[in-house]
Design a protein around this motif. Structure first.
Motif, PDB file in Angstrom:
ATOM      1  N   LEU A 205       0.834  -1.209   0.000  1.00 54.93           N
ATOM      2  CA  LEU A 205       0.000   0.000   0.000  1.00 54.93           C
ATOM      3  C   LEU A 205       0.865   1.253   0.000  1.00 54.93           C
ATOM      4  O   LEU A 205       0.592   2.210  -0.746  1.00 54.93           O
ATOM      5  N   LEU A 206       1.913   1.268   0.826  1.00 53.76           N
ATOM      6  CA  LEU A 206       2.785   2.438   0.889  1.00 53.76           C
ATOM      7  C   LEU A 206       3.512   2.660  -0.435  1.00 53.76           C
ATOM      8  O   LEU A 206       3.623   3.800  -0.919  1.00 53.76           O
ATOM      9  N   LEU A 207       4.013   1.585  -1.051  1.00 54.09           N
ATOM     10  CA  LEU A 207       4.683   1.722  -2.345  1.00 54.09           C
ATOM     11  C   LEU A 207       3.694   2.111  -3.442  1.00 54.09           C
ATOM     12  O   LEU A 207       4.074   2.779  -4.416  1.00 54.09           O
ATOM     13  N   GLY A 208       2.437   1.710  -3.273  1.00 54.63           N
ATOM     14  CA  GLY A 208       1.412   2.159  -4.214  1.00 54.63           C
ATOM     15  C   GLY A 208       1.203   3.663  -4.132  1.00 54.63           C
ATOM     16  O   GLY A 208       1.015   4.341  -5.153  1.00 54.63           O
ATOM     17  N   ILE A 209       1.225   4.202  -2.931  1.00 57.34           N
ATOM     18  CA  ILE A 209       1.131   5.661  -2.757  1.00 57.34           C
ATOM     19  C   ILE A 209       2.330   6.347  -3.410  1.00 57.34           C
ATOM     20  O   ILE A 209       2.191   7.364  -4.097  1.00 57.34           O
ATOM     21  N   TRP A 210       3.514   5.776  -3.224  1.00 52.99           N
ATOM     22  CA  TRP A 210       4.726   6.357  -3.798  1.00 52.99           C
ATOM     23  C   TRP A 210       4.716   6.290  -5.329  1.00 52.99           C
ATOM     24  O   TRP A 210       5.322   7.139  -6.003  1.00 52.99           O
ATOM     25  N   SER A 211       4.026   5.313  -5.877  1.00 50.51           N
ATOM     26  CA  SER A 211       3.972   5.170  -7.344  1.00 50.51           C
ATOM     27  C   SER A 211       3.171   6.286  -8.014  1.00 50.51           C
ATOM     28  O   SER A 211       3.360   6.534  -9.210  1.00 50.51           O
ATOM     29  N   GLU A 212       2.303   6.942  -7.250  1.00 54.29           N
ATOM     30  CA  GLU A 212       1.498   8.043  -7.810  1.00 54.29           C
ATOM     31  C   GLU A 212       2.287   9.348  -7.677  1.00 54.29           C
ATOM     32  O   GLU A 212       2.173  10.075  -6.705  1.00 54.29           O
ATOM     33  N   LYS A 213       3.113   9.642  -8.701  1.00 54.00           N
ATOM     34  CA  LYS A 213       4.071  10.744  -8.623  1.00 54.00           C
ATOM     35  C   LYS A 213       3.422  12.112  -8.426  1.00 54.00           C
ATOM     36  O   LYS A 213       4.020  13.004  -7.819  1.00 54.00           O
ATOM     37  N   ASP A 214       2.228  12.296  -8.965  1.00 55.15           N
ATOM     38  CA  ASP A 214       1.587  13.617  -8.881  1.00 55.15           C
ATOM     39  C   ASP A 214       0.629  13.741  -7.701  1.00 55.15           C
ATOM     40  O   ASP A 214      -0.041  14.758  -7.559  1.00 55.15           O
ATOM     41  N   SER A 215       0.571  12.725  -6.870  1.00 56.48           N
ATOM     42  CA  SER A 215      -0.389  12.749  -5.770  1.00 56.48           C
ATOM     43  C   SER A 215       0.169  13.512  -4.573  1.00 56.48           C
ATOM     44  O   SER A 215       1.389  13.704  -4.431  1.00 56.48           O
ATOM     45  N   ALA A 216      -0.735  13.926  -3.704  1.00 53.92           N
ATOM     46  CA  ALA A 216      -0.330  14.635  -2.487  1.00 53.92           C
ATOM     47  C   ALA A 216       0.493  13.732  -1.579  1.00 53.92           C
ATOM     48  O   ALA A 216       1.468  14.168  -0.958  1.00 53.92           O
ATOM     49  N   GLY A 217       0.132  12.445  -1.504  1.00 52.43           N
ATOM     50  CA  GLY A 217       0.862  11.520  -0.657  1.00 52.43           C
ATOM     51  C   GLY A 217       2.309  11.387  -1.075  1.00 52.43           C
ATOM     52  O   GLY A 217       3.217  11.398  -0.229  1.00 52.43           O
ATOM     53  N   HIS A 218       2.558  11.252  -2.389  1.00 57.16           N
ATOM     54  CA  HIS A 218       3.932  11.138  -2.891  1.00 57.16           C
ATOM     55  C   HIS A 218       4.719  12.401  -2.580  1.00 57.16           C
ATOM     56  O   HIS A 218       5.875  12.331  -2.118  1.00 57.16           O
ATOM     57  N   LYS A 219       4.143  13.555  -2.833  1.00 57.19           N
ATOM     58  CA  LYS A 219       4.854  14.819  -2.625  1.00 57.19           C
ATOM     59  C   LYS A 219       5.155  15.053  -1.148  1.00 57.19           C
ATOM     60  O   LYS A 219       6.208  15.595  -0.796  1.00 57.19           O
ATOM     61  N   ILE A 220       4.232  14.652  -0.278  1.00 52.85           N
ATOM     62  CA  ILE A 220       4.464  14.809   1.166  1.00 52.85           C
ATOM     63  C   ILE A 220       5.588  13.877   1.616  1.00 52.85           C
ATOM     64  O   ILE A 220       6.465  14.273   2.396  1.00 52.85           O
ATOM     65  N   MET A 221       5.585  12.630   1.128  1.00 49.49           N
ATOM     66  CA  MET A 221       6.659  11.696   1.464  1.00 49.49           C
ATOM     67  C   MET A 221       8.010  12.229   0.988  1.00 49.49           C
ATOM     68  O   MET A 221       9.017  12.161   1.709  1.00 49.49           O
ATOM     69  N   ALA A 222       8.037  12.782  -0.231  1.00 49.42           N
ATOM     70  CA  ALA A 222       9.279  13.326  -0.775  1.00 49.42           C
ATOM     71  C   ALA A 222       9.769  14.520   0.037  1.00 49.42           C
ATOM     72  O   ALA A 222      10.978  14.663   0.276  1.00 49.42           O
ATOM     73  N   LYS A 230      14.914   4.587  -0.718  1.00 51.56           N
ATOM     74  CA  LYS A 230      14.186   4.072   0.455  1.00 51.56           C
ATOM     75  C   LYS A 230      13.051   3.156   0.013  1.00 51.56           C
ATOM     76  O   LYS A 230      12.703   2.191   0.706  1.00 51.56           O
ATOM     77  N   ALA A 231      12.454   3.464  -1.154  1.00 49.47           N
ATOM     78  CA  ALA A 231      11.393   2.606  -1.672  1.00 49.47           C
ATOM     79  C   ALA A 231      11.942   1.209  -2.002  1.00 49.47           C
ATOM     80  O   ALA A 231      11.295   0.190  -1.727  1.00 49.47           O
ATOM     81  N   LYS A 232      13.151   1.158  -2.585  1.00 48.49           N
ATOM     82  CA  LYS A 232      13.769  -0.129  -2.902  1.00 48.49           C
ATOM     83  C   LYS A 232      14.108  -0.901  -1.628  1.00 48.49           C
ATOM     84  O   LYS A 232      13.972  -2.124  -1.562  1.00 48.49           O
ATOM     85  N   GLU A 233      14.543  -0.153  -0.614  1.00 53.35           N
ATOM     86  CA  GLU A 233      14.863  -0.797   0.665  1.00 53.35           C
ATOM     87  C   GLU A 233      13.620  -1.401   1.300  1.00 53.35           C
ATOM     88  O   GLU A 233      13.660  -2.512   1.850  1.00 53.35           O
ATOM     89  N   LEU A 234      12.505  -0.686   1.227  1.00 52.55           N
ATOM     90  CA  LEU A 234      11.257  -1.204   1.776  1.00 52.55           C
ATOM     91  C   LEU A 234      10.759  -2.410   0.991  1.00 52.55           C
ATOM     92  O   LEU A 234      10.210  -3.356   1.566  1.00 52.55           O
ATOM     93  N   ALA A 235      10.970  -2.393  -0.339  1.00 51.56           N
ATOM     94  CA  ALA A 235      10.494  -3.486  -1.184  1.00 51.56           C
ATOM     95  C   ALA A 235      11.141  -4.811  -0.818  1.00 51.56           C
ATOM     96  O   ALA A 235      10.563  -5.882  -1.042  1.00 51.56           O
ATOM     97  N   LYS A 236      12.348  -4.779  -0.232  1.00 48.77           N
ATOM     98  CA  LYS A 236      13.025  -6.013   0.149  1.00 48.77           C
ATOM     99  C   LYS A 236      12.295  -6.742   1.274  1.00 48.77           C
ATOM    100  O   LYS A 236      12.409  -7.957   1.407  1.00 48.77           O
ATOM    101  N   SER A 237      11.582  -5.974   2.103  1.00 48.71           N
ATOM    102  CA  SER A 237      10.852  -6.581   3.235  1.00 48.71           C
ATOM    103  C   SER A 237       9.351  -6.492   3.036  1.00 48.71           C
ATOM    104  O   SER A 237       8.586  -6.420   3.996  1.00 48.71           O
ATOM    105  N   ILE A 238       8.933  -6.533   1.776  1.00 42.19           N
ATOM    106  CA  ILE A 238       7.542  -6.229   1.452  1.00 42.19           C
ATOM    107  C   ILE A 238       6.561  -7.279   1.954  1.00 42.19           C
ATOM    108  O   ILE A 238       5.376  -7.004   2.167  1.00 42.19           O
ATOM    109  N   ASN A 239       7.008  -8.506   2.180  1.00 50.74           N
ATOM    110  CA  ASN A 239       6.121  -9.580   2.614  1.00 50.74           C
ATOM    111  C   ASN A 239       6.258  -9.902   4.107  1.00 50.74           C
ATOM    112  O   ASN A 239       5.667 -10.867   4.586  1.00 50.74           O
TER     113      ASN A 239
END
Length: 247
Positions: A205-222, A230-239
C-alpha cells in the motif's frame, strides 16, 4: 418576630401586632391568622427504595440515571473484509490475493483521518496517515525510522491541501480519489506480478502511494525525505507483515 424549631430546622414566622398575645390553643392549631405567613427552610429528604430480595436501598436519583444510560445506543464498527478496486472481476475471483488485516485497518484509519480534517475525499495523503495511525506494520515502522511521523504528515497535508471550512462536514465514508484508487490497484498488480503466496501487506500500500508521482501523498513523502532508494529498501521486506502475522 418569633423563631421556632421543627425537626432541627428553623421556622421563621412573621405576625402583626394583634397576634402577639397567644393562648395555649394557638400552639395546637395549625391554621395561621389571616395576617401571618411562615417561611420554612427544609432540605428535601432523599427518597429511598428497598428491594425485597437483597434489602439494598436504591435512591430515585440512581434509578433515573440508570434509565438515562440505557437510552444510549451502542456504538457499531464497520468491519472491512477487502478494499475497493476499479476492476470488478477481482472482487469475485478466488485467485485475487487478499489484503492483510493491517492494510485494511490502515485504509479504515485513513478514511477517519480524512474526516477529521474535514476533507470531502480520501486521498493518498489520508492513506499515508492511516498507515502511521495503525502503527504496527513494517511500513509504519520504516516510515518512523526515517523520521516520517503522523504529526509531520498531518502538518504537511494541511500545508499542501489547506484547511477545510470549519462549517463543512465531510461524508461518513469520504470516497477515494482517482489517485488513491490507482494506488490500491497498483498494490494488487504488484502482488500478482510477484507470484508469491500470502496477503497484500501494508508495504504494498505504501509503495502504491509512492507510485502516484503527482499525488499529495507522494509529494508529502518526498518533502519529508522519502526517495526511490528508500522505496527499494522497503520493497526487500515487502512480505514481512504476512510472515509476522502467521508465525
Amino acid at each position: 418576630m418569633a423563631s421556632h424549631t421543627l425537626s432541627g430546622l428553623p421556622i421563621i414566622s412573621y405576625r402583626n401586632s394583634q397576634s402577639c398575645h397567644r393562648n395555649a390553643t394557638d400552639t395546637d392549631s395549625p391554621s395561621p391568622s389571616p395576617f401571618s405567613f411562615s417561611i420554612l427552610l427544609r432540605r428535601p429528604k432523599p427518597h429511598n427504595l428497598t428491594t425485597p430480595f437483597t434489602g439494598r436501598k436504591l435512591s430515585i436519583r440512581s434509578l433515573s440515571s440508570q434509565r438515562f444510560v440505557s437510552k444510549h445506543r451502542p456504538a457499531f464498527a464497520t468491519v472491512l473484509l477487502s478494499l475497493p478496486t476499479l476492476k470488478p472481476e477481482r472482487a469475485s475471483s478466488d485467485k485475487t490475493p487478499k489484503w492483510s488485516a493491517r492494510a485494511i485497518k490502515s485504509f479504515a484509519m485513513g478514511k477517519l483521518e480524512a474526516r477529521k480534517l474535514k476533507y470531502p475525499t480520501t486521498g493518498t495523503e489520508a492513506l499515508l496517515m492511516g498507515i502511521l495511525v495503525e502503527g504496527t506494520s513494517i511500513a509504519a515502522k520504516f516510515l518512523r525510522a526515517n523520521g516520517i511521523t503522523l504529526f509531520k504528515v498531518r502538518e504537511e497535508t494541511v500545508k499542501f491541501l489547506g484547511k477545510s471550512d470549519m462549517y463543512y462536514f465531510s461524508p461518513e465514508h469520504p470516497p477515494l480519489t482517482e489517485q488513491a484508487q490507482r494506488a490500491l490497484d497498483w498494490a494488487v498488480d504488484e502482488k500478482l506480478k510477484s507470484g508469491e503466496d500470502g496477503e497484500i501487506t501494508t508495504s504494498y500500500l505504501l509503495l502504491g502511494i509512492w507510485s502516484e508521482k503527482d499525488s499529495a501523498g507522494h509529494k508529502i513523502m518526498a518533502s519529508l525525505g522519502f526517495d526511490d532508494e528508500k522505496a527499494k529498501e522497503l520493497a526487500k521486506s515487502i512480505n514481512e507483515d504476512f510472515v509476522l502475522t502467521h508465525k
